[in-house]
Design a protein around this motif. Structure first.
Motif, mmCIF file in Angstrom:
data_model
loop_
_atom_site.group_PDB
_atom_site.id
_atom_site.type_symbol
_atom_site.label_atom_id
_atom_site.label_comp_id
_atom_site.label_asym_id
_atom_site.label_seq_id
_atom_site.Cartn_x
_atom_site.Cartn_y
_atom_site.Cartn_z
ATOM 1 N N LEU A 140 71.696 48.995 30.384
ATOM 2 C CA LEU A 140 71.922 49.191 31.814
ATOM 3 C C LEU A 140 73.175 50.045 32.045
ATOM 4 O O LEU A 140 73.178 50.936 32.909
ATOM 5 C CB LEU A 140 72.074 47.838 32.512
ATOM 6 C CG LEU A 140 72.352 47.886 34.018
ATOM 7 C CD1 LEU A 140 71.221 48.588 34.756
ATOM 8 C CD2 LEU A 140 72.566 46.474 34.571
ATOM 9 N N LYS A 176 72.910 57.932 35.613
ATOM 10 C CA LYS A 176 72.653 58.062 37.052
ATOM 11 C C LYS A 176 73.855 58.674 37.765
ATOM 12 O O LYS A 176 73.706 59.528 38.652
ATOM 13 C CB LYS A 176 72.327 56.700 37.657
ATOM 14 C CG LYS A 176 71.985 56.756 39.143
ATOM 15 C CD LYS A 176 71.673 55.387 39.693
ATOM 16 C CE LYS A 176 71.383 55.474 41.193
ATOM 17 N NZ LYS A 176 72.537 55.958 41.977
ATOM 18 N N ASP A 180 68.095 45.414 34.571
ATOM 19 C CA ASP A 180 68.887 44.338 35.168
ATOM 20 C C ASP A 180 68.098 43.038 35.172
ATOM 21 O O ASP A 180 68.643 41.956 34.888
ATOM 22 C CB ASP A 180 69.292 44.729 36.589
ATOM 23 C CG ASP A 180 70.287 43.746 37.187
ATOM 24 O OD1 ASP A 180 71.179 43.285 36.455
ATOM 25 O OD2 ASP A 180 70.173 43.443 38.390
ATOM 26 N N ASN A 181 66.804 43.129 35.484
ATOM 27 C CA ASN A 181 65.945 41.935 35.487
ATOM 28 C C ASN A 181 65.826 41.348 34.082
ATOM 29 O O ASN A 181 65.715 40.131 33.914
ATOM 30 C CB ASN A 181 64.565 42.269 36.036
ATOM 31 C CG ASN A 181 64.610 42.597 37.528
ATOM 32 O OD1 ASN A 181 65.516 42.166 38.239
ATOM 33 N ND2 ASN A 181 63.641 43.367 38.004
ATOM 34 N N GLU A 190 66.699 54.836 38.757
ATOM 35 C CA GLU A 190 66.931 53.650 39.586
ATOM 36 C C GLU A 190 65.916 52.566 39.268
ATOM 37 O O GLU A 190 66.265 51.374 39.199
ATOM 38 C CB GLU A 190 66.878 54.031 41.066
ATOM 39 C CG GLU A 190 68.100 54.797 41.535
ATOM 40 C CD GLU A 190 67.989 55.264 42.982
ATOM 41 O OE1 GLU A 190 66.855 55.230 43.510
ATOM 42 O OE2 GLU A 190 69.011 55.658 43.564
ATOM 43 N N ALA A 191 64.669 52.964 39.084
ATOM 44 C CA ALA A 191 63.629 51.990 38.724
ATOM 45 C C ALA A 191 63.920 51.377 37.352
ATOM 46 O O ALA A 191 63.753 50.166 37.137
ATOM 47 C CB ALA A 191 62.251 52.667 38.724
ATOM 48 N N GLN A 210 65.297 58.763 40.970
ATOM 49 C CA GLN A 210 64.409 57.661 41.347
ATOM 50 C C GLN A 210 63.878 56.922 40.114
ATOM 51 O O GLN A 210 63.802 55.684 40.099
ATOM 52 C CB GLN A 210 63.255 58.185 42.196
ATOM 53 C CG GLN A 210 63.686 58.649 43.588
ATOM 54 C CD GLN A 210 62.575 59.389 44.325
ATOM 55 O OE1 GLN A 210 61.511 59.676 43.762
ATOM 56 N NE2 GLN A 210 62.830 59.707 45.592
ATOM 57 N N CYS A 233 66.890 51.065 35.989
ATOM 58 C CA CYS A 233 68.052 50.185 36.121
ATOM 59 C C CYS A 233 67.642 48.820 36.659
ATOM 60 O O CYS A 233 68.142 47.778 36.199
ATOM 61 C CB CYS A 233 69.101 50.824 37.047
ATOM 62 S SG CYS A 233 69.979 52.218 36.306
ATOM 63 N N THR A 234 66.747 48.811 37.631
ATOM 64 C CA THR A 234 66.256 47.541 38.192
ATOM 65 C C THR A 234 65.550 46.717 37.113
ATOM 66 O O THR A 234 65.764 45.499 36.997
ATOM 67 C CB THR A 234 65.288 47.822 39.356
ATOM 68 O OG1 THR A 234 65.966 48.586 40.360
ATOM 69 C CG2 THR A 234 64.790 46.518 39.970
ATOM 70 N N GLU A 235 64.736 47.392 36.310
ATOM 71 C CA GLU A 235 64.003 46.697 35.250
ATOM 72 C C GLU A 235 64.966 46.156 34.191
ATOM 73 O O GLU A 235 64.823 45.012 33.731
ATOM 74 C CB GLU A 235 63.002 47.657 34.606
ATOM 75 C CG GLU A 235 62.107 46.984 33.571
ATOM 76 C CD GLU A 235 61.116 47.958 32.961
ATOM 77 O OE1 GLU A 235 60.564 47.631 31.891
ATOM 78 O OE2 GLU A 235 60.917 49.053 33.545
#
Length: 416
Positions: free
Chosen positions: A118, A125, A110-111, A103-104, A100, A106-108
């Motif tokens: 990444l 992951k 990516d943004n 995943e958080a 988890q 990776c989102t950051e």
């Protein structure tokens, strides 16, 4: 869980303690064939939480000074049963938290368009996902009771099909027998050929082997059944016309407990001797060393022709015959155990097609789990590719077994 008011302890079996409602009717299993998918199901989470809490309670009660010797022994046994399950449960929870967090991250990343970071995070992951699946399998293996004969050696028999395929069946049967011999070597098992009846064109009519080692029956028990081959023959009219032929061969896997105590009356046996036909020795076709024993009451017949000594062949054949007679008793129990599950991973029936080897498409399909594997040569080499396929079957069976236990609990809950 706990002591009753009378002070007596009532142990509860690991898979019969949960009290919760399940709704598996709307849960389509075809989409949940892997360990992580089952782990994430709410009912499984509740059940494992109940076992984890029970472990904490039992551990706490063990520290009480008011317990008598019987209560302490009972609690220790229960604690020993629950300890590895509770530990595995917490280990998965920790790995899940790591996933988890990743995943958080990776989102950051990516943004922020941090492509290199990444990629590294996604690789980590993927590694964690594999670890999660391994941990879930370990947990479910702890939950599912071990089958009685999983650690037993086996007698494995292969027989070419008689109705379709002709020569192609005999060639395929030889390839399959060689595959299992290579797999035994890959797993560091002992592979002793008991009977070997070659075909005139270089294939194989029938063969049998005694395989011993670590967890042999557990790995081979789902190989029993009819195996189908689809290929273009290398010679003859069909090869020139590129016509695909279909053939079959059957595999039978019999667990053989170390101590097989079956009394056989010598009066019930007919012993025949003949000259060996198999490959592998100067003695072949020179002496009547091969032995065939027929058990007259049942009609069971066994052969052994691998040793130079007629007496040794007779002893091996008798041992095989006892195992087959004992198997008639075991089959009833094994079939009862299998029928209690929704997944029928093979009843070893001759007519049951369990797997297709399509050479023209370079594909092996296991029909029981709808699993396709590429590169037939790798699978027939009897090494890593075959081991992967067998382990996929075992994982699927473990998941089905856990699911069945949970459904049984639902039925008990519904029945009050």
């Amino acid at each position: 869980v706990g002591l009753h008011s009378h002070g007596s302890w009532r142990p509860k079996p690991i898979l019969d303690t949960a009290r919760f409602a399940l709704s598996f009717n709307s849960w389509h299993r075809k989409n949940h064939q892997y360990s992580q998918a089952l782990w994430k199901h709410e009912a499984v989470q509740k059940y494992l939480e109940s076992l984890s809490k029970e472990y904490q309670q039992v551990s706490h009660q063990l520290s009480a000074h008011s317990l008598n010797d019987f209560e302490q022994r009972t609690l220790r046994r229960r604690c020993a049963d629950l300890s590895p399950i509770a530990a595995a449960f917490q280990e998965i929870k920790e790995a899940e938290r790591e996933v988890q967090e990743l995943e958080a991250m990776c989102t950051e990343l990516d943004n922020r368009d941090e492509k290199q970071l990444l990629e590294l995070a996604l690789e980590e992951k993927e590694s964690l996902d594999k670890k999660m699946n391994m941990l879930c399998r370990k947990l479910f293996q702890l939950l599912v009771p071990k089958e009685k004969y999983d650690t037993s050696p086996v007698i494995l028999e292969v027989t070419a099909g008689r109705t379709t395929g002709g020569d192609i069946c005999q060639q395929f049967t030889k390839e399959m027998f060689d595959m299992y011999q290579s797999y035994a070597d890959y797993k560091r098992w002992t592979f002793d050929i008991v009977n070997y009846t070659p075909a005139e064109i270089g294939g194989l009519h029938h063969a049998a082997a005694h395989i011993s080692g670590e967890n042999v029956y557990r790995h081979l028990k789902y190989e029993g059944g009819t195996h189908r081959v689809q290929r273009i023959p290398e010679t003859g009219m069909s090869s020139r016309m590129q016509r695909i032929h279909t053939g079959t061969m059957s595999v039978i896997v019999l667990p053989q407990p170390e101590e097989v105590d079956v009394k056989v009356d010598p009066k019930d046996l007919r012993v025949d001797t003949f000259r060996a036909k198999g490959a592998g020795g100067q003695h072949v076709n020179k002496t009547d060393s091969a032995v065939r024993i027929v058990h007259l009451p049942t009609g069971l017949a066994v052969e052994c022709q691998q040793e130079r000594s007629q007496q040794l062949n007779k002893e091996i054949a008798l041992r095989t015959l006892r195992a087959k007679l004992y198997q008639q008793v075991l089959e009833k129990q094994l079939s009862q155990e299998q029928s209690a599950r929704k997944l029928q991973l093979g009843t070893r029936a001759q007519s049951e097609r369990i797997r297709t080897y399509n050479f023209t498409q370079d594909r092996v399909t296991d029909h029981r789990i709808s699993y396709d594997a590429r590169n037939i040569k790798e699978i027939l080499s009897g090494k890593e590719a075959l081991d992967k396929l067998i382990n996929r079957l075992l994982e699927f069976a473990e998941i089905e077994a856990v699911t069945q236990y949970l459904e049984n609990l639902q039925a008990l809950e519904g029945g009050g």
